[in-house]
Design an enzyme around this catalytic site. Sequence first.
Site, PDB file in Angstrom:
ATOM      1  N   HIS A  25      -0.348  -2.600  14.945  1.00 37.83           N
ATOM      2  CA  HIS A  25       0.332  -3.548  15.844  1.00 37.83           C
ATOM      3  C   HIS A  25      -0.212  -3.478  17.271  1.00 37.83           C
ATOM      4  CE1 HIS A  25       3.330  -5.052  13.130  1.00 37.83           C
ATOM      5  NE2 HIS A  25       3.837  -3.858  12.868  1.00 37.83           N
TER       6      HIS A  25
ATOM      7  N   THR B 261       8.423  -4.093   6.659  1.00 37.71           N
ATOM      8  CA  THR B 261       8.644  -2.681   6.345  1.00 37.71           C
ATOM      9  C   THR B 261       9.871  -2.437   5.465  1.00 37.71           C
ATOM     10  OG1 THR B 261       7.541  -2.018   8.355  1.00 37.71           O
ATOM     11  CG2 THR B 261       9.079  -0.425   7.409  1.00 37.71           C
TER      12      THR B 261
ATOM     13  N   HIS C 259       1.967  -8.400  10.452  1.00 40.67           N
ATOM     14  CA  HIS C 259       1.955  -8.697   9.021  1.00 40.67           C
ATOM     15  C   HIS C 259       3.209  -9.527   8.786  1.00 40.67           C
ATOM     16  CE1 HIS C 259       5.015  -5.548   9.031  1.00 40.67           C
ATOM     17  NE2 HIS C 259       4.200  -4.916   9.851  1.00 40.67           N
TER      18      HIS C 259
ATOM     19  N   HIS D 135       3.392  -2.737   2.974  1.00 37.49           N
ATOM     20  CA  HIS D 135       2.786  -4.065   3.136  1.00 37.49           C
ATOM     21  C   HIS D 135       1.376  -3.834   3.629  1.00 37.49           C
ATOM     22  CE1 HIS D 135       3.418  -3.355   7.386  1.00 37.49           C
ATOM     23  NE2 HIS D 135       4.690  -3.080   7.118  1.00 37.49           N
TER      24      HIS D 135
END
Length: 543
Positions: free
Chosen positions: A293, A76, A477, A335
């Site tokens: 997540h 992030t 990620h 992302h």
Amino acid sequence: MRKFILAAAAALLCACRSDAQPLPAGPPKLLVVISVDQFSASLFDEYRPKFTGGLARLAGGTVFSNGFQSHAATETCPGHSTILTGDHPARTGIVGNIWIDQTIGRSDKTIYCAEDESQPGSSSIDYKVSSRHLLVPTLGELMKARWPASRSVAVAGKDRAAVMMTGRNVDQRWYWTGKTFDTDLATASLPLTVARARMAIAAALTQPQPPLEPPPYCQTKAREVAVTGGGRPVGTGRLGRAAGDASALRASPELDGDTLAIALGLVDEMQLGRRADPDLLAISLSATDYVGHTYGTEGEEMCLQLLELDREIGDFLKLLDSRGIDYAVALTADHGGKDIPERERLAGVASAARVDPALSPATMGKKLVAQFGLSGPGLLGDSPFGDMYVDKNLKPADRNRLLAAAVAAYKAHPQVEAVFTATQIARTALPTGDPEKWTLIERARASYHSGRSGDFLVMLKKDITPIADTSRYVATHGSPWDYDRRVPILFWRPAAAGAAVEHSADTTDIMPTLASMIGLELAPESVDGHCLADVAFASCKPR
Ligand SMILES: [Zn+2]
């Protein structure tokens, strides 16, 4: 609640017009830059035919479906640092969400990317929010230098997103702390918008939020999938929450609705886009990331989140229209992301797996320290991949021995794709050109900064999820693979011609493209990115 706040914001200090006004000629007066956290290009591609709201509107603009957060550290903080600086993390200095500084005089050697560790009492967990680590200026700073009356405003679901999109010299910056919206700026007075939103959100939190009603497409995604590593099954959640559950609030469309409501309220209260000089509004919508997540990306939960996101962005743009402001929008992501390996395997991705916990730097360091008869942790780092640091307290000869042994041990592991030392990465030229063609070490170079990056860098094989213990999060990620690098890049302005662009673009290109729209000259070669001439309303200079 979201509708309530949006309605309240609409009534606030608003010189509303009943119809959208004809657009004036010339540069837009307000640049609205939206980052959707963890919005991968693959999710955008999948859901694009389902969007009917704001994302459908923006998809009618200039669409770069092969956009890239081109660096390896797809997190992030680095991602947000590229969007409005025009620079790769190698230049912004934001090499990760955290890094290790072994020279700092506190027991916690981890530095949070948006922290001012020089402030007494700051730690990487309970930190003083600051932009001091961002090493380059943002578009907002350059606009304010060129036009002192220009305003730069950020509203975000995460502090690091708000900070990295605006940097220093900011008029308003508000972000969700997990409890309320707060700022790191010394504000003379609390904006009325924020005061009202805080009260409305606190009141809403005392009430439960009923589960969302899934439309037919989301119902086709509803299938419970067991998760290894201690986590609960996912796939059939409907994003409701119990009264008082703030962590469920952030993993639901509520957080994005609140963020957009505050952004709109500040447009009205600060009269953004209504004067001669252009203003900047940076928005980061974090709920997609928390949903990814918590539940992965291919279940009913993400489906509900993305369709609500589409509706909420649509509501926000309609309210901006009603103000008659001449605005332009850029939308991207910090992302991409990836689904849980358990569901990927059900879909036939045989290589999908969770990481071997033996790859954690703590476990690996302990093993190597015992092997060499040394003391201390040996290795420092926060995850089983990415930047790894060798304990500085070891004698130089022991450090070198340990570094060589650690590199060899990681390289020998079947889940590891590549290991690069800092020396190897630093020797690599900063890559340019099509990010799709960059080698792994070039991707690493684009998010390498001497003094912050590790002594070596571990890259896991494609499809390895670096979460073994799934009690908190099940998917993530952060890899150098394209599922984490590829993001949508969209530009939209009312009445402007749209285009579907196949060739690659980089998120560092967004800032110089926006600068061209408002006639802000950038010094030659002053940023890594390039103005995107495919955008009809950009005014790129010939290269
Ligand atoms: Zn993110």
